[in-house]
Scaffold this motif. Structure first.
Motif, PDB file in Angstrom:
ATOM      1  N   ILE A  27      -3.880  14.838 -20.236  1.00 33.07           N
ATOM      2  CA  ILE A  27      -4.251  15.905 -21.174  1.00 33.07           C
ATOM      3  C   ILE A  27      -2.997  16.520 -21.796  1.00 33.07           C
ATOM      4  O   ILE A  27      -2.932  16.714 -23.010  1.00 33.07           O
ATOM      5  N   LEU A  28      -1.998  16.816 -20.965  1.00 36.65           N
ATOM      6  CA  LEU A  28      -0.761  17.402 -21.487  1.00 36.65           C
ATOM      7  C   LEU A  28       0.010  16.407 -22.345  1.00 36.65           C
ATOM      8  O   LEU A  28       0.698  16.806 -23.285  1.00 36.65           O
ATOM      9  N   GLY A  29      -0.117  15.129 -22.053  1.00 33.01           N
ATOM     10  CA  GLY A  29       0.495  14.113 -22.910  1.00 33.01           C
ATOM     11  C   GLY A  29      -0.090  14.158 -24.316  1.00 33.01           C
ATOM     12  O   GLY A  29       0.631  14.049 -25.318  1.00 33.01           O
ATOM     13  N   ARG A  30      -1.383  14.364 -24.393  1.00 38.65           N
ATOM     14  CA  ARG A  30      -2.047  14.494 -25.698  1.00 38.65           C
ATOM     15  C   ARG A  30      -1.613  15.773 -26.408  1.00 38.65           C
ATOM     16  O   ARG A  30      -1.381  15.782 -27.614  1.00 38.65           O
ATOM     17  N   LYS A  31      -1.490  16.840 -25.637  1.00 38.73           N
ATOM     18  CA  LYS A  31      -1.026  18.106 -26.236  1.00 38.73           C
ATOM     19  C   LYS A  31       0.415  17.981 -26.727  1.00 38.73           C
ATOM     20  O   LYS A  31       0.778  18.532 -27.767  1.00 38.73           O
ATOM     21  N   MET A  32       1.232  17.248 -25.965  1.00 36.33           N
ATOM     22  CA  MET A  32       2.610  16.987 -26.382  1.00 36.33           C
ATOM     23  C   MET A  32       2.611  16.207 -27.702  1.00 36.33           C
ATOM     24  O   MET A  32       3.337  16.546 -28.632  1.00 36.33           O
ATOM     25  N   MET A  33       1.767  15.186 -27.777  1.00 37.03           N
ATOM     26  CA  MET A  33       1.658  14.361 -28.972  1.00 37.03           C
ATOM     27  C   MET A  33       1.298  15.230 -30.178  1.00 37.03           C
ATOM     28  O   MET A  33       1.917  15.122 -31.238  1.00 37.03           O
ATOM     29  N   GLU A  34       0.338  16.117 -30.002  1.00 33.77           N
ATOM     30  CA  GLU A  34      -0.080  16.996 -31.092  1.00 33.77           C
ATOM     31  C   GLU A  34       1.016  17.991 -31.464  1.00 33.77           C
ATOM     32  O   GLU A  34       1.298  18.197 -32.642  1.00 33.77           O
ATOM     33  N   ALA A  35       1.622  18.613 -30.453  1.00 32.73           N
ATOM     34  CA  ALA A  35       2.659  19.623 -30.709  1.00 32.73           C
ATOM     35  C   ALA A  35       3.875  19.034 -31.412  1.00 32.73           C
ATOM     36  O   ALA A  35       4.524  19.710 -32.215  1.00 32.73           O
ATOM     37  N   GLU A  36       4.169  17.775 -31.124  1.00 29.39           N
ATOM     38  CA  GLU A  36       5.343  17.122 -31.714  1.00 29.39           C
ATOM     39  C   GLU A  36       4.985  16.288 -32.953  1.00 29.39           C
ATOM     40  O   GLU A  36       5.833  15.566 -33.472  1.00 29.39           O
ATOM     41  N   ASN A  37       3.749  16.396 -33.386  1.00 29.06           N
ATOM     42  CA  ASN A  37       3.281  15.651 -34.560  1.00 29.06           C
ATOM     43  C   ASN A  37       3.549  14.148 -34.448  1.00 29.06           C
ATOM     44  O   ASN A  37       4.031  13.511 -35.385  1.00 29.06           O
ATOM     45  N   ILE A  38       3.222  13.612 -33.287  1.00 27.42           N
ATOM     46  CA  ILE A  38       3.340  12.172 -33.064  1.00 27.42           C
ATOM     47  C   ILE A  38       2.013  11.545 -33.466  1.00 27.42           C
ATOM     48  O   ILE A  38       0.949  11.960 -33.000  1.00 27.42           O
ATOM     49  N   ASN A  39       2.073  10.558 -34.317  1.00 22.21           N
ATOM     50  CA  ASN A  39       0.886   9.854 -34.786  1.00 22.21           C
ATOM     51  C   ASN A  39       0.151   9.251 -33.586  1.00 22.21           C
ATOM     52  O   ASN A  39       0.751   8.549 -32.772  1.00 22.21           O
ATOM     53  N   GLU A  40      -1.140   9.517 -33.491  1.00 21.55           N
ATOM     54  CA  GLU A  40      -1.914   9.073 -32.331  1.00 21.55           C
ATOM     55  C   GLU A  40      -1.926   7.553 -32.183  1.00 21.55           C
ATOM     56  O   GLU A  40      -1.777   7.024 -31.080  1.00 21.55           O
ATOM     57  N   ALA A  41      -2.082   6.842 -33.277  1.00 18.82           N
ATOM     58  CA  ALA A  41      -2.101   5.373 -33.210  1.00 18.82           C
ATOM     59  C   ALA A  41      -0.750   4.843 -32.720  1.00 18.82           C
ATOM     60  O   ALA A  41      -0.699   3.923 -31.891  1.00 18.82           O
ATOM     61  N   GLU A  42       0.329   5.427 -33.220  1.00 19.57           N
ATOM     62  CA  GLU A  42       1.668   5.006 -32.784  1.00 19.57           C
ATOM     63  C   GLU A  42       1.902   5.367 -31.322  1.00 19.57           C
ATOM     64  O   GLU A  42       2.488   4.585 -30.565  1.00 19.57           O
ATOM     65  N   PHE A  43       1.446   6.536 -30.908  1.00 18.21           N
ATOM     66  CA  PHE A  43       1.548   6.982 -29.521  1.00 18.21           C
ATOM     67  C   PHE A  43       0.837   5.985 -28.606  1.00 18.21           C
ATOM     68  O   PHE A  43       1.416   5.497 -27.631  1.00 18.21           O
ATOM     69  N   ASN A  44      -0.407   5.671 -28.946  1.00 18.45           N
ATOM     70  CA  ASN A  44      -1.194   4.738 -28.138  1.00 18.45           C
ATOM     71  C   ASN A  44      -0.568   3.349 -28.121  1.00 18.45           C
ATOM     72  O   ASN A  44      -0.538   2.686 -27.077  1.00 18.45           O
ATOM     73  N   GLN A  45      -0.076   2.894 -29.270  1.00 19.31           N
ATOM     74  CA  GLN A  45       0.540   1.573 -29.357  1.00 19.31           C
ATOM     75  C   GLN A  45       1.806   1.504 -28.504  1.00 19.31           C
ATOM     76  O   GLN A  45       2.033   0.528 -27.795  1.00 19.31           O
ATOM     77  N   GLN A  46       2.603   2.554 -28.565  1.00 19.10           N
ATOM     78  CA  GLN A  46       3.833   2.569 -27.775  1.00 19.10           C
ATOM     79  C   GLN A  46       3.515   2.562 -26.277  1.00 19.10           C
ATOM     80  O   GLN A  46       4.162   1.842 -25.517  1.00 19.10           O
ATOM     81  N   LEU A  47       2.523   3.329 -25.865  1.00 15.79           N
ATOM     82  CA  LEU A  47       2.127   3.329 -24.451  1.00 15.79           C
ATOM     83  C   LEU A  47       1.604   1.961 -24.037  1.00 15.79           C
ATOM     84  O   LEU A  47       1.908   1.469 -22.946  1.00 15.79           O
ATOM     85  N   GLU A  48       0.834   1.340 -24.910  1.00 13.17           N
ATOM     86  CA  GLU A  48       0.313  -0.002 -24.627  1.00 13.17           C
ATOM     87  C   GLU A  48       1.461  -1.001 -24.480  1.00 13.17           C
ATOM     88  O   GLU A  48       1.452  -1.830 -23.566  1.00 13.17           O
ATOM     89  N   ASN A  49       2.444  -0.913 -25.366  1.00 13.96           N
ATOM     90  CA  ASN A  49       3.602  -1.808 -25.274  1.00 13.96           C
ATOM     91  C   ASN A  49       4.362  -1.589 -23.969  1.00 13.96           C
ATOM     92  O   ASN A  49       4.819  -2.549 -23.341  1.00 13.96           O
ATOM     93  N   LEU A  50       4.504  -0.352 -23.563  1.00 15.36           N
ATOM     94  CA  LEU A  50       5.218  -0.032 -22.327  1.00 15.36           C
ATOM     95  C   LEU A  50       4.479  -0.557 -21.100  1.00 15.36           C
ATOM     96  O   LEU A  50       5.105  -0.956 -20.111  1.00 15.36           O
ATOM     97  N   GLN A  51       3.155  -0.580 -21.159  1.00 11.68           N
ATOM     98  CA  GLN A  51       2.364  -1.062 -20.026  1.00 11.68           C
ATOM     99  C   GLN A  51       2.587  -2.551 -19.767  1.00 11.68           C
ATOM    100  O   GLN A  51       2.391  -3.020 -18.653  1.00 11.68           O
ATOM    101  N   SER A  52       3.018  -3.283 -20.784  1.00  8.37           N
ATOM    102  CA  SER A  52       3.242  -4.717 -20.619  1.00  8.37           C
ATOM    103  C   SER A  52       4.609  -5.028 -20.005  1.00  8.37           C
ATOM    104  O   SER A  52       4.883  -6.161 -19.643  1.00  8.37           O
ATOM    105  N   ILE A  53       5.456  -4.018 -19.864  1.00  3.08           N
ATOM    106  CA  ILE A  53       6.786  -4.208 -19.295  1.00  3.08           C
ATOM    107  C   ILE A  53       6.713  -4.018 -17.787  1.00  3.08           C
ATOM    108  O   ILE A  53       6.184  -3.021 -17.305  1.00  3.08           O
TER     109      ILE A  53
END
Length: 140
Positions: A27-53
């Protein structure tokens, strides 16, 4: 890598630190994303990429290299976000603190006072009240 992508990478590493992904951290990760104006699709994509490492030590080294390139105020803000999220359930797990300490103290040599000041500001943004928390849970 820029501030926002560095922040997302730190968020991911923090969530892995204690081996437990807490709902409040998400939940706080989502709030961080919103507070920092991080694009949700890019946020999700980056997390997905990190999960493969699988080698998270390499990811940590890369993130430390990138955070060192940021201006001081952005380094402090990154660490403050890590503290806010690590304290999502009221206490920071020991492994989360070890990660945060390694980055802020050992690698960056940042002022804890400045981190706590920024942590208060972030809590004001997401919770509507300013506070800090550095309680570390030593046993589970």
């Amino acid at each position: 890598m820029n501030y926002k992508s560095t922040l997302v990478n730190l968020y991911y590493l923090l969530m892995l630190a204690d081996g437990k992904i807490n709902e409040r951290e998400l939940i706080l990760g989502r709030k961080m994303m919103e507070a920092e104006n991080i694009n949700e699709a890019e946020f999700n994509q980056q997390l997905e990429n990190l999960q493969s490492i699988t080698d998270h030590s390499t990811t940590l080294k890369q993130v430390v290299t990138e955070i060192k390139k940021l201006e001081l105020k952005w380094q402090i803000r990154c660490i403050a976000w890590m503290c806010v999220i690590a304290n999502a359930d009221g206490f920071m797990a020991k492994d989360e603190w070890v990660l945060i300490y390694k980055i802020y103290h050992t690698e960056l040599k940042l002022s804890l006072d400045e981190i706590m000041k920024t942590q208060k500001e972030l809590n004001q943004i997401i919770h509507g009240r300013a506070f800090t928390s550095l309680g570390v849970r030593m046993t589970d």
